[in-house]
Write an enzyme that holds these catalytic residues in place. Structure first.
Site, PDB file in Angstrom:
ATOM      1  N   ARG A 111       0.890  -1.165   0.000  1.00  0.00           N
ATOM      2  CA  ARG A 111       0.000   0.000   0.000  1.00  0.00           C
ATOM      3  C   ARG A 111       0.922   1.207   0.000  1.00  0.00           C
ATOM      4  O   ARG A 111       1.650   1.446   0.982  1.00  0.00           O
ATOM      5  CB  ARG A 111      -0.915  -0.015   1.226  1.00  0.00           C
ATOM      6  N   HIS A 138      -7.101   0.907  -6.659  1.00  0.00           N
ATOM      7  CA  HIS A 138      -7.299  -0.016  -5.540  1.00  0.00           C
ATOM      8  C   HIS A 138      -7.940  -1.295  -6.097  1.00  0.00           C
ATOM      9  O   HIS A 138      -9.099  -1.597  -5.825  1.00  0.00           O
ATOM     10  CB  HIS A 138      -8.195   0.650  -4.492  1.00  0.00           C
ATOM     11  N   GLN A 141      -9.855  -4.018  -3.904  1.00  0.00           N
ATOM     12  CA  GLN A 141     -11.184  -3.614  -3.449  1.00  0.00           C
ATOM     13  C   GLN A 141     -12.250  -3.981  -4.473  1.00  0.00           C
ATOM     14  O   GLN A 141     -13.342  -4.448  -4.132  1.00  0.00           O
ATOM     15  CB  GLN A 141     -11.199  -2.092  -3.218  1.00  0.00           C
ATOM     16  N   ASP A 229     -17.379   6.777  -1.864  1.00  0.00           N
ATOM     17  CA  ASP A 229     -16.163   6.625  -1.057  1.00  0.00           C
ATOM     18  C   ASP A 229     -15.960   7.952  -0.331  1.00  0.00           C
ATOM     19  O   ASP A 229     -16.632   8.953  -0.639  1.00  0.00           O
ATOM     20  CB  ASP A 229     -14.973   6.283  -1.980  1.00  0.00           C
ATOM     21  N   CYS A 268     -16.355   1.150   0.045  1.00  0.00           N
ATOM     22  CA  CYS A 268     -15.167   0.348   0.394  1.00  0.00           C
ATOM     23  C   CYS A 268     -14.846   0.443   1.872  1.00  0.00           C
ATOM     24  O   CYS A 268     -14.187  -0.443   2.412  1.00  0.00           O
ATOM     25  CB  CYS A 268     -13.982   0.796  -0.444  1.00  0.00           C
ATOM     26  N   ARG A 296     -13.550  -9.007   1.187  1.00  0.00           N
ATOM     27  CA  ARG A 296     -12.134  -8.692   0.982  1.00  0.00           C
ATOM     28  C   ARG A 296     -11.276  -9.934   1.265  1.00  0.00           C
ATOM     29  O   ARG A 296     -10.294 -10.182   0.578  1.00  0.00           O
ATOM     30  CB  ARG A 296     -11.694  -7.531   1.897  1.00  0.00           C
TER      31      ARG A 296
HETATM   32  N1   CP Z   1     -11.302  -0.523   1.981  1.00  0.00           N
HETATM   33  C1   CP Z   1     -10.043  -0.578   2.443  1.00  0.00           C
HETATM   34  O1   CP Z   1      -9.066  -0.783   1.694  1.00  0.00           O
HETATM   35  O2   CP Z   1      -9.960  -0.443   3.791  1.00  0.00           O
HETATM   36  P1   CP Z   1      -8.632  -0.259   4.645  1.00  0.00           P
HETATM   37  O3   CP Z   1      -8.086   1.093   4.323  1.00  0.00           O
HETATM   38  O4   CP Z   1      -9.105  -0.367   6.074  1.00  0.00           O
HETATM   39  O5   CP Z   1      -7.664  -1.340   4.283  1.00  0.00           O
HETATM   40  N1  NVA Z   2     -10.064   6.431  -1.397  1.00  0.00           N
HETATM   41  C1  NVA Z   2      -9.704   5.976  -0.079  1.00  0.00           C
HETATM   42  C2  NVA Z   2      -9.878   4.506   0.023  1.00  0.00           C
HETATM   43  C3  NVA Z   2      -9.562   3.913   1.366  1.00  0.00           C
HETATM   44  C4  NVA Z   2      -9.713   2.434   1.390  1.00  0.00           C
HETATM   45  C5  NVA Z   2      -8.286   6.389   0.230  1.00  0.00           C
HETATM   46  O1  NVA Z   2      -7.419   6.253  -0.652  1.00  0.00           O
HETATM   47  O2  NVA Z   2      -8.026   6.848   1.339  1.00  0.00           O
END
Ligand code: CP
Ligand code: NVA
Length: 311
Positions: A111, A138, A141, A229, A268, A296
């Site tokens: 990440r 992502h 997701q 989101d 998400c 997930r």
């Molecule tokens: N939806 C998602 O990726 O959640 P987290 O940021 O908690 O991993």
């Molecule tokens: N768009 C959000 C998704 C989190 C899972 C972010 O990048 O923070």
């Protein structure tokens, strides 16, 4: 020459058959362990002896836990690395980190703040690399989201998915999926926060039925699925501008009335209740967000199986 690793970096790089195989595996593994204790290994424990390293430059609840539990269910182990606690945080390059981890583990999730870092990591890695969220996309997701849609309303082909709010990383992965699975994607965002035009153009060129504009009600009209989101993603620094721009794109009961009668609501998570979504929608009968979160786990397992050449 050994075979190059199968990275999972973006849905746009998969063939429709590969995406289908990942989704089918996710559904099958979920069905095979209903009501089992969460950390019990699947009957075949296909990744026994395998190790996954997970690098996080940003916060995570779902992605971290679903990959860790997913690896346990597949019979392997997962190691969580907070990037700041590693030598990455002191300037070791992503390439050197990739070379070292390739000697120590069988796959890596990252990440990252910058998508480019994931691409560079993957280019230097001898083991599969999985994009666990970047500023751009992502993809993990969206595997869970499509899986949830299929569970609730069947084949996604021909259905209409409405995306409201920010044209962000999750939205981009929906655009990539629309091109592979033949669903209609209707995106409504403020003009300033529209999805990247090159993503829309590429999807359209590949035959996807994607529209992006700034009319929330038009996007939601008759939709089978409504998705949103957070308005302020991790790394966004223009919070005040965002909070001023996004309220017309909030998903509330009034907005859901424009969608199909039993349209699903997806998010998400984490949600900012009272901002992009109301409590009534999050906790209401059309919300599938908790299934989506659980999925997930099943989705990550299927992605791992694909990356490790088991699909
Ligand atoms: N939806 C998602 O990726 O959640 P987290 O940021 O908690 O991993
Ligand atoms: N768009 C959000 C998704 C989190 C899972 C972010 O990048 O923070």
């Amino acid at each position: 020459m050994s075979t190059p690793p199968r990275h999972f970096l973006d849905i746009s790089a998969l063939t429709p058959d590969e995406l289908r195989a990942i989704l089918d595996e996710a559904h099958a593994r979920k069905a095979a362990r209903i009501d089992w204790p969460k950390a019990a290994p699947d009957q075949d424990a296909p990744l026994e002896g395998y190790a996954l390293a997970m690098i996080f430059q940003k916060n995570s609840t779902r992605t971290r836990v679903s990959f860790e539990i997913g690896m346990i269910q597949l019979g392997g182990v997962a190691i969580v690395l907070n990037a700041n606690d590693t030598q990455l945080g002191r300037g070791e390059t992503v390439e050197d980190t990739a070379r070292v981890l390739s000697r120590m583990v069988d796959a890596v999730t990252i990440r990252a703040n910058a998508h480019q870092d994931v691409l560079q990591f993957a280019a230097a890695s001898d083991v599969p690399v999985i994009n666990a969220l970047t500023d751009l996309s992502h993809p993990c997701q969206i595997i869970a989201d499509i899986m949830t849609i299929e569970e609730r309303i069947g084949d996604i082909a021909g259905k209409t998915v409405a995306w409201l709010g920010d044209g962000n990383n999750v939205c981009t992965s929906f655009i990539h999926a629309a091109e592979k699975l033949d669903f209609k994607l209707r995106i409504a965002t403020p003009d300033t926060y529209a999805p990247r035009s090159q993503e829309i153009a590429a999807a359209k060129a590949a035959g996807a039925d994607v529209e992006a504009h700034n009319d929330a009600q038009k996007a939601v009209a008759g939709a089978d699925v409504v998705v949103t989101d957070t308005w302020v993603s991790m790394g966004d620094t223009d919070k005040a501008e965002r909070m001023a721009a996004f309220p017309p794109f909030a998903v509330n009961e009034q907005m859901m009335k424009h969608a199909a009668k039993e349209a699903l609501f997806l998010h998400c998570l984490p949600a900012h209740r009272g901002e992009e979504v109301t409590d009534a929608v999050m906790d209401g009968p059309q919300s599938a967000v908790w299934d989506e979160a659980e999925n997930r786990i099943h989705a990550q397992k299927a992605v791992l199986m694909w990356c490790l050449g088991r699909l």
